[in-house]
Write a protein that holds these residues in place. Structure first.
Motif, short mmCIF file in Angstrom:
data_model
loop_
_atom_site.label_atom_id
_atom_site.label_comp_id
_atom_site.label_asym_id
_atom_site.label_seq_id
_atom_site.Cartn_x
_atom_site.Cartn_y
_atom_site.Cartn_z
N ILE A 102 -4.45 72.14 -80.90
CA ILE A 102 -3.69 72.54 -82.09
C ILE A 102 -4.56 73.44 -82.96
O ILE A 102 -4.10 74.46 -83.47
N HIS A 103 -5.85 73.10 -83.08
CA HIS A 103 -6.78 73.99 -83.79
C HIS A 103 -6.86 75.35 -83.10
O HIS A 103 -6.82 76.39 -83.77
N LEU A 104 -6.98 75.36 -81.79
CA LEU A 104 -7.04 76.62 -81.04
C LEU A 104 -5.78 77.46 -81.26
O LEU A 104 -5.85 78.68 -81.38
N LEU A 105 -4.64 76.80 -81.30
CA LEU A 105 -3.39 77.51 -81.58
C LEU A 105 -3.49 78.22 -82.93
O LEU A 105 -3.14 79.39 -83.05
N THR A 106 -3.98 77.52 -83.94
CA THR A 106 -4.02 78.08 -85.29
C THR A 106 -5.05 79.20 -85.42
O THR A 106 -5.05 79.92 -86.42
N GLU A 107 -5.91 79.37 -84.42
CA GLU A 107 -6.89 80.45 -84.42
C GLU A 107 -6.47 81.60 -83.51
O GLU A 107 -7.14 82.62 -83.44
N ASN A 108 -5.36 81.43 -82.80
CA ASN A 108 -4.89 82.44 -81.85
C ASN A 108 -4.41 83.70 -82.57
O ASN A 108 -3.76 83.63 -83.61
N GLU A 109 -4.72 84.85 -81.99
CA GLU A 109 -4.37 86.14 -82.59
C GLU A 109 -2.86 86.27 -82.85
O GLU A 109 -2.44 86.75 -83.91
N GLU A 110 -2.03 85.84 -81.91
CA GLU A 110 -0.57 85.93 -82.09
C GLU A 110 -0.10 85.01 -83.22
O GLU A 110 0.77 85.36 -83.99
N PHE A 111 -0.69 83.82 -83.29
CA PHE A 111 -0.35 82.89 -84.37
C PHE A 111 -0.73 83.49 -85.72
O PHE A 111 0.04 83.44 -86.68
N LEU A 112 -1.92 84.05 -85.80
CA LEU A 112 -2.43 84.57 -87.06
C LEU A 112 -1.58 85.71 -87.62
O LEU A 112 -1.51 85.89 -88.83
N LYS A 113 -0.89 86.44 -86.76
CA LYS A 113 -0.05 87.54 -87.21
C LYS A 113 1.09 87.07 -88.11
O LYS A 113 1.58 87.82 -88.95
N HIS A 114 1.52 85.82 -87.93
CA HIS A 114 2.73 85.35 -88.61
C HIS A 114 2.53 84.12 -89.50
O HIS A 114 3.47 83.66 -90.11
N ARG A 115 1.34 83.60 -89.58
CA ARG A 115 1.14 82.32 -90.25
C ARG A 115 1.35 82.36 -91.76
O ARG A 115 1.62 81.35 -92.38
N ASP A 116 1.25 83.54 -92.37
CA ASP A 116 1.38 83.61 -93.83
C ASP A 116 2.77 83.22 -94.33
O ASP A 116 2.95 82.89 -95.49
N LYS A 117 3.76 83.20 -93.45
CA LYS A 117 5.12 82.84 -93.84
C LYS A 117 5.43 81.38 -93.55
O LYS A 117 6.55 80.94 -93.74
N GLY A 118 4.47 80.64 -93.04
CA GLY A 118 4.68 79.24 -92.70
C GLY A 118 5.27 79.09 -91.31
O GLY A 118 5.72 80.05 -90.70
N PHE A 119 5.23 77.87 -90.80
CA PHE A 119 5.72 77.60 -89.45
C PHE A 119 6.06 76.12 -89.32
O PHE A 119 5.62 75.30 -90.13
N THR A 120 6.83 75.81 -88.31
CA THR A 120 7.13 74.42 -87.96
C THR A 120 6.65 74.20 -86.54
O THR A 120 7.07 74.91 -85.62
N LEU A 121 5.77 73.22 -86.36
CA LEU A 121 5.30 72.83 -85.03
C LEU A 121 6.22 71.73 -84.53
O LEU A 121 6.34 70.67 -85.15
N VAL A 122 6.91 71.98 -83.42
CA VAL A 122 7.86 71.04 -82.84
C VAL A 122 7.20 70.37 -81.65
O VAL A 122 6.76 71.05 -80.71
N LEU A 123 7.14 69.05 -81.68
CA LEU A 123 6.54 68.28 -80.59
C LEU A 123 7.54 67.26 -80.07
O LEU A 123 8.46 66.86 -80.77
N ASP A 124 7.31 66.83 -78.83
CA ASP A 124 8.15 65.78 -78.26
C ASP A 124 7.34 64.52 -77.95
O ASP A 124 7.87 63.57 -77.39
N GLU A 125 6.07 64.54 -78.28
CA GLU A 125 5.20 63.38 -78.09
C GLU A 125 4.06 63.46 -79.10
O GLU A 125 4.03 64.34 -79.93
N PHE A 126 3.16 62.51 -79.05
CA PHE A 126 1.99 62.43 -79.93
C PHE A 126 2.34 62.05 -81.37
O PHE A 126 1.64 62.43 -82.30
N GLU A 127 3.42 61.29 -81.55
CA GLU A 127 3.78 60.85 -82.91
C GLU A 127 2.67 60.03 -83.55
O GLU A 127 2.51 60.07 -84.78
N GLU A 128 1.89 59.34 -82.75
CA GLU A 128 0.79 58.53 -83.28
C GLU A 128 -0.30 59.41 -83.90
O GLU A 128 -1.14 58.92 -84.65
N LEU A 129 -0.27 60.70 -83.64
CA LEU A 129 -1.26 61.64 -84.19
C LEU A 129 -0.72 62.41 -85.40
O LEU A 129 -1.36 63.34 -85.88
#
Length: 124
Positions: free
Chosen positions: A61-88
């Motif tokens: 998840i940290h690596l995602l937030t450092e990805n060049e494609e992610f960084l292009k759009h992060r200033d507008k906010g985002f929703t991370l959708v998961l289907d597992e890892f609720e305990e995290l």
């Protein structure tokens, strides 16, 4: 292949769904971490690991937030959708909230967002 809109995503990076793809490697089965963008159906690959324990999931998840494609759009906010890892949930929120991220657990939405990429990979 053309797909119907998945959600009312109005821009890239608005809804992102991370999934783990089990793949064969020279060292046995690996876990490839892939995140799909609902708007563009673009996939961000953050790496392959032997396991998917807490530290590994959070690292990707940290690596995602450092990805060049992610960084292009992060200033507008985002929703991370998961289907597992609720305990995290709390640990994930600590990573994404400072970046204007929200966390959503929704198996149906997750499946719809990841379907185009999963189908593309199955056709290789």
């Amino acid at each position: 292949m053309t797909h119907k809109p998945i959600v009312n995503a109005t821009r890239p990076g608005e809804y992102l769904a991370m999934f783990i793809l089990r793949i064969p490697t020279m060292e046995g089965i690996g876990n490839a971490f892939v995140t799909c963008d609902a708007f563009s159906e673009y996939a961000i690959y953050t790496g392959v690991e032997k396991d998917q324990d807490t530290a590994t999931v959070l690292r990707h998840i940290h690596l995602l937030t450092e990805n060049e494609e992610f960084l292009k759009h992060r200033d507008k906010g985002f929703t991370l959708v998961l289907d597992e890892f609720e305990e995290l949930s709390e640990k994930i929120k600590q990573i994404i909230t400072p970046l204007r991220g929200k966390l959503l657990y929704d198996k149906v939405l997750h499946s719809r967002i990841t379907r185009p990429v999963r189908e593309s990979l199955s056709n290789l």
